[in-house]
Write an enzyme that holds these catalytic residues in place. Structure first.
Site, PDB file in Angstrom:
ATOM      1  N   ILE A 152       0.820  -1.220   0.000  1.00  0.00           N
ATOM      2  CA  ILE A 152       0.000   0.000   0.000  1.00  0.00           C
ATOM      3  C   ILE A 152       0.856   1.274   0.000  1.00  0.00           C
ATOM      4  O   ILE A 152       0.405   2.313  -0.485  1.00  0.00           O
ATOM      5  CB  ILE A 152      -0.991  -0.020   1.188  1.00  0.00           C
ATOM      6  CG1 ILE A 152      -2.185   0.902   0.924  1.00  0.00           C
ATOM      7  CG2 ILE A 152      -0.301   0.310   2.507  1.00  0.00           C
ATOM      8  CD1 ILE A 152      -3.366   0.670   1.861  1.00  0.00           C
ATOM      9  N   ASP A 204       1.210  -0.686   9.478  1.00  0.00           N
ATOM     10  CA  ASP A 204       1.551   0.541  10.210  1.00  0.00           C
ATOM     11  C   ASP A 204       3.063   0.779  10.170  1.00  0.00           C
ATOM     12  O   ASP A 204       3.539   1.879   9.842  1.00  0.00           O
ATOM     13  CB  ASP A 204       1.052   0.379  11.658  1.00  0.00           C
ATOM     14  CG  ASP A 204       1.039   1.659  12.466  1.00  0.00           C
ATOM     15  OD1 ASP A 204       1.262   2.742  11.885  1.00  0.00           O
ATOM     16  OD2 ASP A 204       0.792   1.576  13.686  1.00  0.00           O
TER      17      ASP A 204
HETATM   18  N1  AR6 Z   1       0.565  -3.155   2.208  1.00  0.00           N
HETATM   19  C1  AR6 Z   1      -0.694  -3.651   2.232  1.00  0.00           C
HETATM   20  N2  AR6 Z   1      -1.149  -4.485   3.192  1.00  0.00           N
HETATM   21  C2  AR6 Z   1      -0.271  -4.832   4.166  1.00  0.00           C
HETATM   22  C3  AR6 Z   1       1.069  -4.359   4.214  1.00  0.00           C
HETATM   23  C4  AR6 Z   1       1.474  -3.465   3.181  1.00  0.00           C
HETATM   24  N3  AR6 Z   1       2.710  -2.956   3.138  1.00  0.00           N
HETATM   25  N4  AR6 Z   1       1.656  -4.885   5.314  1.00  0.00           N
HETATM   26  C5  AR6 Z   1       0.746  -5.678   5.926  1.00  0.00           C
HETATM   27  N5  AR6 Z   1      -0.418  -5.653   5.224  1.00  0.00           N
HETATM   28  P1  AR6 Z   1      -1.835  -5.466  10.299  1.00  0.00           P
HETATM   29  P2  AR6 Z   1      -4.098  -4.985  12.155  1.00  0.00           P
HETATM   30  C6  AR6 Z   1      -1.699  -6.313   5.520  1.00  0.00           C
HETATM   31  O1  AR6 Z   1      -1.268  -6.490  11.208  1.00  0.00           O
HETATM   32  O2  AR6 Z   1      -4.471  -6.412  12.115  1.00  0.00           O
HETATM   33  C7  AR6 Z   1       0.251  -2.792  14.089  1.00  0.00           C
HETATM   34  O3  AR6 Z   1       1.278  -3.109  14.993  1.00  0.00           O
HETATM   35  C8  AR6 Z   1      -1.661  -7.572   6.330  1.00  0.00           C
HETATM   36  O4  AR6 Z   1      -1.371  -8.684   5.512  1.00  0.00           O
HETATM   37  O5  AR6 Z   1      -0.912  -4.498   9.680  1.00  0.00           O
HETATM   38  O6  AR6 Z   1      -5.177  -3.939  12.017  1.00  0.00           O
HETATM   39  C9  AR6 Z   1      -0.551  -1.574  14.523  1.00  0.00           C
HETATM   40  O7  AR6 Z   1       0.265  -0.597  15.136  1.00  0.00           O
HETATM   41  C10 AR6 Z   1      -3.111  -7.620   6.838  1.00  0.00           C
HETATM   42  O8  AR6 Z   1      -3.944  -8.217   5.841  1.00  0.00           O
HETATM   43  O9  AR6 Z   1      -2.979  -4.574  11.064  1.00  0.00           O
HETATM   44  C11 AR6 Z   1      -1.523  -2.180  15.486  1.00  0.00           C
HETATM   45  O10 AR6 Z   1      -0.950  -2.358  16.759  1.00  0.00           O
HETATM   46  C12 AR6 Z   1      -3.507  -6.154   6.945  1.00  0.00           C
HETATM   47  O11 AR6 Z   1      -2.478  -5.420   6.279  1.00  0.00           O
HETATM   48  C13 AR6 Z   1      -1.835  -3.527  14.887  1.00  0.00           C
HETATM   49  O12 AR6 Z   1      -0.693  -3.861  14.098  1.00  0.00           O
HETATM   50  C14 AR6 Z   1      -3.622  -5.635   8.363  1.00  0.00           C
HETATM   51  O13 AR6 Z   1      -2.650  -6.253   9.183  1.00  0.00           O
HETATM   52  C15 AR6 Z   1      -3.017  -3.464  13.943  1.00  0.00           C
HETATM   53  O14 AR6 Z   1      -3.331  -4.758  13.530  1.00  0.00           O
END
Ligand code: AR6
Length: 172
Positions: free
Chosen positions: A15, A38
């Protein structure tokens, strides 16, 4: 008259690379960075993003706040805080739906016409993917149907299994 489906796009991508008006960050209530998407957004946007976030005073679960995109190609970042999934009876569906609604409201208020969402709560926060995609698809479709000024909403998937889950619920 365009149908909602014409404005919804499902892509597999990092993203942080997308050239859109805004990308959405799946943040935590501190808004001070973390892992997953994030962490990737903070790394790509650079230290100016953390400095701006430090002035926001955090964000409650289900709500959203907006910053500049800093070093990203996107002009804005909309930081939303998804629910930590426990068993689905602790308000998780309503809170997740609220993330999509509040992010889209903030987008329109800031003249964002193209926006990309990651699968909020579907990583570290453990939300079951199919259930989360159903909520995401329903909220985004309902928002488009209100006639708000939005041109394109991208579901940005990090892998093929996530894309397949969206394809089950969003008519492309
Ligand atoms: N581009 C697109 N999607 C992504 C990317 C990327 N670069 N990286 C990961 N994903 P998550 P949550 C996807 O864990 O569950 C953090 O520590 C990933 O495969 O990022 O809402 C925050 O600070 C998944 O499908 O977010 C919070 O503490 C999706 O993004 C916590 O994680 C969301 O996974 C939030 O957890």
């Amino acid at each position: 008259m365009t149908s909602a489906g014409e404005k919804i796009v499902i892509v597999i991508a990092d993203i942080t690379t997308l050239e859109v008006d805004a990308i959405v960050n799946a943040a935590n209530e501190s808004l001070l960075g973390g892992g997953g998407v994030d962490g990737a957004i903070h790394r790509a946007a650079g230290p100016g993003l953390l400095a701006e976030c430090q002035g926001l005073g955090g964000c409650p679960t289900g709500d959203a706040k907006i910053t500049a995109g800093h070093r990203l190609p996107a002009r804005h970042i909309i930081h939303t805080v998804g629910p930590i999934y426990r068993d689905g009876t602790r308000g998780e569906p309503e809170l997740l739906a609220s993330c999509y609604r509040r992010s889209l409201e903030l987008a329109v208020a800031n003249d964002v016409r193209t926006i990309a969402f990651p699968a909020i709560s579907c990583g570290i926060y453990g939300y079951p993917l199919a259930a989360a995609c159903t909520i995401a698809g329903a909220e985004v479709t309902a928002f488009i149907e209100t006639g708000e000024a939005i041109d394109k909403i991208i579901f940005c998937c990090f892998s093929a299994d996530i894309r397949a889950a969206y394809e089950q619920v969003v008519k492309a």
